[in-house]
Design a protein around this motif. Structure first.
Motif, PDB file in Angstrom:
ATOM      1  N   THR A   1     -17.085  22.678   8.249  1.00  0.00           N
ATOM      2  CA  THR A   1     -17.730  21.704   7.360  1.00  0.00           C
ATOM      3  C   THR A   1     -16.695  20.782   6.732  1.00  0.00           C
ATOM      4  O   THR A   1     -16.895  19.570   6.652  1.00  0.00           O
ATOM      5  CB  THR A   1     -18.528  22.433   6.262  1.00  0.00           C
ATOM      6  OG1 THR A   1     -19.488  23.285   6.879  1.00  0.00           O
ATOM      7  CG2 THR A   1     -19.220  21.452   5.343  1.00  0.00           C
TER       8      THR A   1
ATOM      9  N   VAL B   1     -15.463  18.242   9.331  1.00  0.00           N
ATOM     10  CA  VAL B   1     -16.487  17.213   9.589  1.00  0.00           C
ATOM     11  C   VAL B   1     -16.529  16.210   8.441  1.00  0.00           C
ATOM     12  O   VAL B   1     -16.578  14.990   8.664  1.00  0.00           O
ATOM     13  CB  VAL B   1     -17.872  17.863   9.810  1.00  0.00           C
ATOM     14  CG1 VAL B   1     -18.972  16.826   9.796  1.00  0.00           C
ATOM     15  CG2 VAL B   1     -17.882  18.647  11.112  1.00  0.00           C
ATOM     16  N   GLN B   2     -16.472  16.696   7.205  1.00  0.00           N
ATOM     17  CA  GLN B   2     -16.483  15.796   6.048  1.00  0.00           C
ATOM     18  C   GLN B   2     -15.251  14.899   6.019  1.00  0.00           C
ATOM     19  O   GLN B   2     -15.342  13.714   5.687  1.00  0.00           O
ATOM     20  CB  GLN B   2     -16.587  16.599   4.750  1.00  0.00           C
ATOM     21  CG  GLN B   2     -17.921  17.252   4.541  1.00  0.00           C
ATOM     22  CD  GLN B   2     -17.948  18.131   3.321  1.00  0.00           C
ATOM     23  OE1 GLN B   2     -16.920  18.377   2.675  1.00  0.00           O
ATOM     24  NE2 GLN B   2     -19.116  18.647   2.985  1.00  0.00           N
TER      25      GLN B   2
ATOM     26  N   LYS C   1     -13.535  13.889   8.599  1.00  0.00           N
ATOM     27  CA  LYS C   1     -13.692  12.895   9.671  1.00  0.00           C
ATOM     28  C   LYS C   1     -14.626  11.770   9.235  1.00  0.00           C
ATOM     29  O   LYS C   1     -14.390  10.607   9.540  1.00  0.00           O
ATOM     30  CB  LYS C   1     -14.207  13.552  10.943  1.00  0.00           C
ATOM     31  CG  LYS C   1     -13.158  14.352  11.681  1.00  0.00           C
ATOM     32  CD  LYS C   1     -13.733  14.932  12.967  1.00  0.00           C
ATOM     33  CE  LYS C   1     -12.692  15.709  13.737  1.00  0.00           C
ATOM     34  NZ  LYS C   1     -13.235  16.277  14.978  1.00  0.00           N
ATOM     35  N   LYS C   2     -15.709  12.116   8.522  1.00  0.00           N
ATOM     36  CA  LYS C   2     -16.647  11.101   8.049  1.00  0.00           C
ATOM     37  C   LYS C   2     -15.979  10.162   7.056  1.00  0.00           C
ATOM     38  O   LYS C   2     -16.210   8.953   7.072  1.00  0.00           O
ATOM     39  CB  LYS C   2     -17.858  11.763   7.408  1.00  0.00           C
ATOM     40  CG  LYS C   2     -18.819  12.381   8.385  1.00  0.00           C
ATOM     41  CD  LYS C   2     -20.008  13.011   7.695  1.00  0.00           C
ATOM     42  CE  LYS C   2     -20.932  13.680   8.662  1.00  0.00           C
ATOM     43  NZ  LYS C   2     -22.065  14.352   7.976  1.00  0.00           N
ATOM     44  N   LYS C   3     -15.138  10.698   6.171  1.00  0.00           N
ATOM     45  CA  LYS C   3     -14.460   9.869   5.183  1.00  0.00           C
ATOM     46  C   LYS C   3     -13.416   8.960   5.845  1.00  0.00           C
ATOM     47  O   LYS C   3     -13.124   7.886   5.352  1.00  0.00           O
ATOM     48  CB  LYS C   3     -13.780  10.737   4.134  1.00  0.00           C
ATOM     49  CG  LYS C   3     -14.756  11.341   3.156  1.00  0.00           C
ATOM     50  CD  LYS C   3     -14.028  12.114   2.082  1.00  0.00           C
ATOM     51  CE  LYS C   3     -15.014  12.728   1.115  1.00  0.00           C
ATOM     52  NZ  LYS C   3     -14.341  13.479   0.046  1.00  0.00           N
TER      53      LYS C   3
ATOM     54  N   LEU D   1     -13.727   7.473   8.649  1.00  0.00           N
ATOM     55  CA  LEU D   1     -14.384   6.357   9.329  1.00  0.00           C
ATOM     56  C   LEU D   1     -14.752   5.324   8.351  1.00  0.00           C
ATOM     57  O   LEU D   1     -14.695   4.508   7.827  1.00  0.00           O
ATOM     58  CB  LEU D   1     -15.633   6.822  10.074  1.00  0.00           C
ATOM     59  CG  LEU D   1     -15.385   7.824  11.184  1.00  0.00           C
ATOM     60  CD1 LEU D   1     -16.741   8.280  11.772  1.00  0.00           C
ATOM     61  CD2 LEU D   1     -14.546   7.192  12.297  1.00  0.00           C
TER      62      LEU D   1
END
Length: 57
Positions: A47, A50-51, A53-55, A57
């Motif tokens: 988790t 994934v978080q 990686k989202k930040k 982008l």
């Protein structure tokens, strides 16, 4: 690594059997515990990645 590095740097190396055995035994004990620790926290680690990686982008 220190067996190769220290003599190359001119630092004498005196390996004592007691400390060598302590190092080996503690590593033998800690590595499986580390594996279990990571396995138990795998969902949290996934988790977090994934978080992150989202930040990014």
């Amino acid at each position: 690594m220190s067996v190769a590095l220290f003599p190359a740097l001119g630092i004498p190396l005196n390996i004592q059997d007691f400390w060598s055995k302590m190092h080996h035994d503690s590593a033998t004990l800690i590595m499986p515990i580390l594996g279990l620790h990571l396995a138990f926290h795998f969902r949290w680690i996934k988790t977090l990645i994934v978080q992150m990686k989202k930040k990014a982008l």
